[in-house]
Write an enzyme that holds these catalytic residues in place. Structure first.
Site, PDB file in Angstrom:
ATOM      1  N   ASP A 395      17.273  12.152   8.169  1.00  0.00           N
ATOM      2  CA  ASP A 395      18.695  12.351   7.959  1.00  0.00           C
ATOM      3  C   ASP A 395      19.057  13.770   8.401  1.00  0.00           C
ATOM      4  O   ASP A 395      18.196  14.637   8.439  1.00  0.00           O
ATOM      5  CB  ASP A 395      18.978  12.148   6.468  1.00  0.00           C
ATOM      6  CG  ASP A 395      20.354  12.617   6.084  1.00  0.00           C
ATOM      7  OD1 ASP A 395      21.316  12.027   6.597  1.00  0.00           O
ATOM      8  OD2 ASP A 395      20.465  13.563   5.299  1.00  0.00           O
ATOM      9  N   ASP A 609      21.556   9.706   0.513  1.00  0.00           N
ATOM     10  CA  ASP A 609      20.731   8.766   1.266  1.00  0.00           C
ATOM     11  C   ASP A 609      19.896   7.862   0.377  1.00  0.00           C
ATOM     12  O   ASP A 609      19.010   7.174   0.867  1.00  0.00           O
ATOM     13  CB  ASP A 609      19.767   9.534   2.173  1.00  0.00           C
ATOM     14  CG  ASP A 609      20.515  10.450   3.104  1.00  0.00           C
ATOM     15  OD1 ASP A 609      21.486   9.978   3.705  1.00  0.00           O
ATOM     16  OD2 ASP A 609      20.132  11.616   3.213  1.00  0.00           O
TER      17      ASP A 609
END
Ligand code: ADP
Ligand code: MG
Length: 710
Positions: A395, A609
């Site tokens: 990410d 996330d």
């Protein structure tokens, strides 16, 4: 259906991995028990039960019936002294082991034993065998009554076989080595517990609390959130909290494994189990006891055993077939050779406990050692998956970047007119108005970009309004009503559907600079853009290079940010990227790789996330210290903001699985060679008994290497 409850019961006397199975079975058989997990390292059973049907006494009886004890809740000091005693006993026995082995070999060669056997009348022999083997025979009988087979069952049959053919010396030596093997096993299990014990030893025990101006010392379990604690120089911080006043350098090694102290002053967050070096602190407690970051780490390490590796499950399954196989071989040996000694040797040489011990010892050693270095691994399962992993998805915001972006540009749409209600605030510049509205809408968002917008407004001395109807759309942005206006702040998705989106001067220039763009709309019309820039974490490129060296074949950047920002960073790192992703897109990409047969690691910030981390085979959360969500959502949590821990986790996994495979191989080879030699009458029962502790010793030595890893 009545309410169930989770009960934790400390169990004493579990010296091998098989033992946990026995305790588990005994408790699971009680009516009203829904599920049971038994942990070797933390020596406890966690039982989900219906309190109306199961009493503590029933559990105690079941545990004792299986040959173990329910320990008093806090017996640690007593336990510890018992431990050292066991340890010394183990060493003593190991020394004797060598001496007796020597005598046995020589004696066997000279045929001394026959004469000795004749000299001493058999009741004396019987008494010796019974006295020496009492604890073992008691366990075997008790287990047999509960229709359980323990590793000593086979050996006890071997002893009986030796007695049946008048081999009294053999029987006695077998019993002796059963005791030696026991000591070795206890020692091995102890080693596994040691890393956990040294972690729990760091737990704070008392707290100095400020109660209406008076300072009182409280035992740690009486500390509550909202208490104010006082920490003097050199003292341990007893809970997670926020510094009210004072200044100190704090050694956070207990949490992060990093010995460089950090500065703490008013407003800083501090963590339980860390130490204030120089300086005083007054701390407002936010989390106490098990709710602290440290408490969560300890709990996860304690329960790491429950997440068994597949390889361990296979080994466990195999050990249930082990007994019938060995009995079969023994029967065959007897039928073919008519040699009772060879038959006894077969029964004595087989060693199943080391099969059960091979994996957990290695896993526990690694998980415990890693936790002390700021790397929380939640079980053997994840070590196994990390060992196999070939794809790493990363990410961007808060993971590859520091997650502390700064607003660099504010551009309002040139032809945009603020509605009259806003314009009355005075002769303010449109940029300041835009920022004030955006920051007000972002007031309650926890996203790093939201913090950047608020910080920028703070710097300009803008006073924020109270937003109403606040909604956060993960991966897109936020919406809220501010001063009667519908304000939205977020990615390009926000403006995609707007038929008439006004011109933003220099938008393409900002994009080309790789900045994150936050579009601001007012009442459904594009009003302007805020550009944010974040710094990349410096250690990322080296960490990615290391991952490649460790066998990761594909690394990819996944982000909800725009294409240009993503590309700029990705090309710096030399990895491909995908941009404009929603959280569900990230999950889909993880699933795609999994469907192609890859084992996928996802590295993320653990908060935004969390779903993708959970979907990945191994989800690694950055910056998990202080975030309960991140610790819960991930499989591996980094307690320190440091990318070098990512390849470190993979390296630990490789090393652990190598040791596990070696342990299992060792046990396998030992059993095959031992059984063969015994069945062909080459290995006399005395030596077979002596050989028993070899695989355990091997596993012990092999796995100890993991305790020492840096
Ligand atoms: P990443 O995938 O890089 O970690 P996120 O999924 O958290 O990024 O966010 C993706 C994009 O969504 C951001 O670049 C931003 O444009 C927008 N966004 C998300 N949350 C917010 C917020 N609170 N305020 C403004 N924009 C946001
Ligand atoms: Mg993110």
């Amino acid at each position: 259906m009545s309410e169930t409850r989770l009960l934790e019961v400390p169990i004493a006397g579990m010296d091998c991995a098989e033992c946990t199975e026995h305790v588990r079975h005994a408790i699971a058989a009680l009516p009203g028990v829904v599920s049971v997990d038994v942990f070797l390292a933390s020596e406890k059973a966690s039982i989900r039960l219906d309190p109306a049907q199961v009493s503590r006494d029933a559990i105690r009886d079941a545990v004792e019936g299986a040959g173990y004890r329910v320990a008093p809740a806090s017996a640690s000091a007593v336990e510890a002294s018992g431990r050292t005693l066991t340890r010394q006993l183990g060493l003593l026995l190991a020394a004797l082991f060598g001496a007796v082995l020597f005598v046995a070999v020589v004696g066997e060669g000279l045929g001394v034993f026959e004469r000795v056997t004749e000299l001493v009348p058999w009741p004396v022999w019987l008494a010796l065998v019974l006295i020496a083997g009492y604890p073992i025979f008691r366990n075997v009988i008790r287990a047999t009554l509960h229709r359980q087979i323990i590793s000593h069952t086979l050996m006890t049959i071997g002893v009986l076989a030796a007695i049946a053919v008048g081999q009294w010396v053999t029987a006695l030596v077998v019993v002796f080595f059963m005791r030696v093997g026991d000591a070795v096993e206890r020692f091995t299990a102890d080693r596994a517990r040691r890393s956990l014990k040294s972690l729990t030893a760091l737990a704070p025990r008392t707290a100095r609390v400020d109660r209406d101006g008076a300072e009182i010392d409280l035992p740690i379990d009486q500390l509550r959130p909202d208490d104010i604690v006082i920490v003097r120089p050199g003292e341990q911080i007893p809970a997670d909290g926020e510094v009210l006043d004072g200044q100190a350098t704090v050694d956070q090694a207990a949490i992060t494994g990093e010995s460089m102290p950090v500065e703490a002053g008013p407003g800083s967050r501090v963590y339980a189990a860390t130490f204030a070096r120089l300086g005083h602190l007054r701390v407002h407690v936010t989390h106490a006891g098990a709710d602290t970051t440290f408490g969560r780490v300890v709990q996860q390490v304690e329960e790491a055993e429950a997440n068994r590796a597949d390889i361990q499950r296979t080994a466990d399954r195999f050990s249930t077939y082990f007994l019938p196989i060995v009995l079969g071989i023994a029967a065959l040996t007897f039928l073919l050779s008519r040699d009772p000694l060879a038959t006894a040797a077969v029964l004595v040489v087989a060693c199943s406990c080391s099969i059960a011990l091979a994996t957990p010892i290695a896993v526990l050693a690694s998980v415990g050692a890693a936790a002390k270095h700021g790397l929380l691994i939640k079980g053997g399962r994840y070590l196994e998956l990390l060992d196999r992993a070939d794809v790493v998805l990363v990410d961007k915001t808060g993971t590859v970047t520091l997650g502390k972006p700064q607003i660099t540009d504010i551009v309002s749409v040139s032809n945009f007119q603020l509605p009259a209600s806003e314009a009355v605030t005075g002769n303010s510049k449109p940029e300041a108005d835009l920022l004030r509205l955006a920051a007000s809408a972002e007031r309650y968002s926890e996203h790093p970009l939201a913090e950047a917008v608020r910080a920028s407004a703070r710097e300009r001395g803008l006073v924020l309004a109270e937003p109403r109807d606040f909604v956060a759309a993960p991966g897109v942005g936020v919406r809220a009503m501010v001063d009667g206006l519908a304000v939205a702040v977020g990615s390009r998705r926000l403006v995609q559907d707007l038929a008439d989106s006004g011109e933003v001067q220099g938008l393409s220039r900002l994009e080309a600079q790789g900045k994150t763009l936050l579009f601001v709309t007012l009442d459904g019309q594009l009003a302007g853009v805020l550009a944010a820039a974040d710094t990349r974490r410096t250690e990322v490129p080296a960490a990615l290079a290391e991952l490649r060296m460790l066998g990761i074949r594909h690394i990819e950047l996944l982000t909800g940010d725009n294409e240009q920002a993503a590309n700029a960073l990705a090309s710096e790192l030399g990895v491909p990227c995908r941009a404009n992703l929603l959280p569900e897109d990230k999950i889909r990409i993880v699933k795609e790789y999994q469907a192609q047969g890859h084992t996928v690691v996802m590295v993320g910030d653990g908060v935004n996330d969390a779903p993708a981390l959970a979907q990945a085979d191994v989800g690694i959360a950055m910056a998990a210290a202080g975030s309960a969500v991140a610790i819960e959502a991930s499989h591996v949590a980094l307690m320190r903001d440091d990318w070098t821990l990512v390849p470190e986790a993979v390296r630990i996994a490789h090393r652990t699985m190598r040791v596990v495979r070696m342990n299992l191989g060792l046990t396998g080879v030992y059993n095959v060679v031992g059984l063969t030699l015994a069945a062909f009458g080459i290995l006399p029962p005395i030596l077979a008994a002596a050989a028993q502790s070899l695989p355990d010793l091997g596993i012990l030595g092999n796995s100890s290497r993991l305790l020492r890893q840096k």
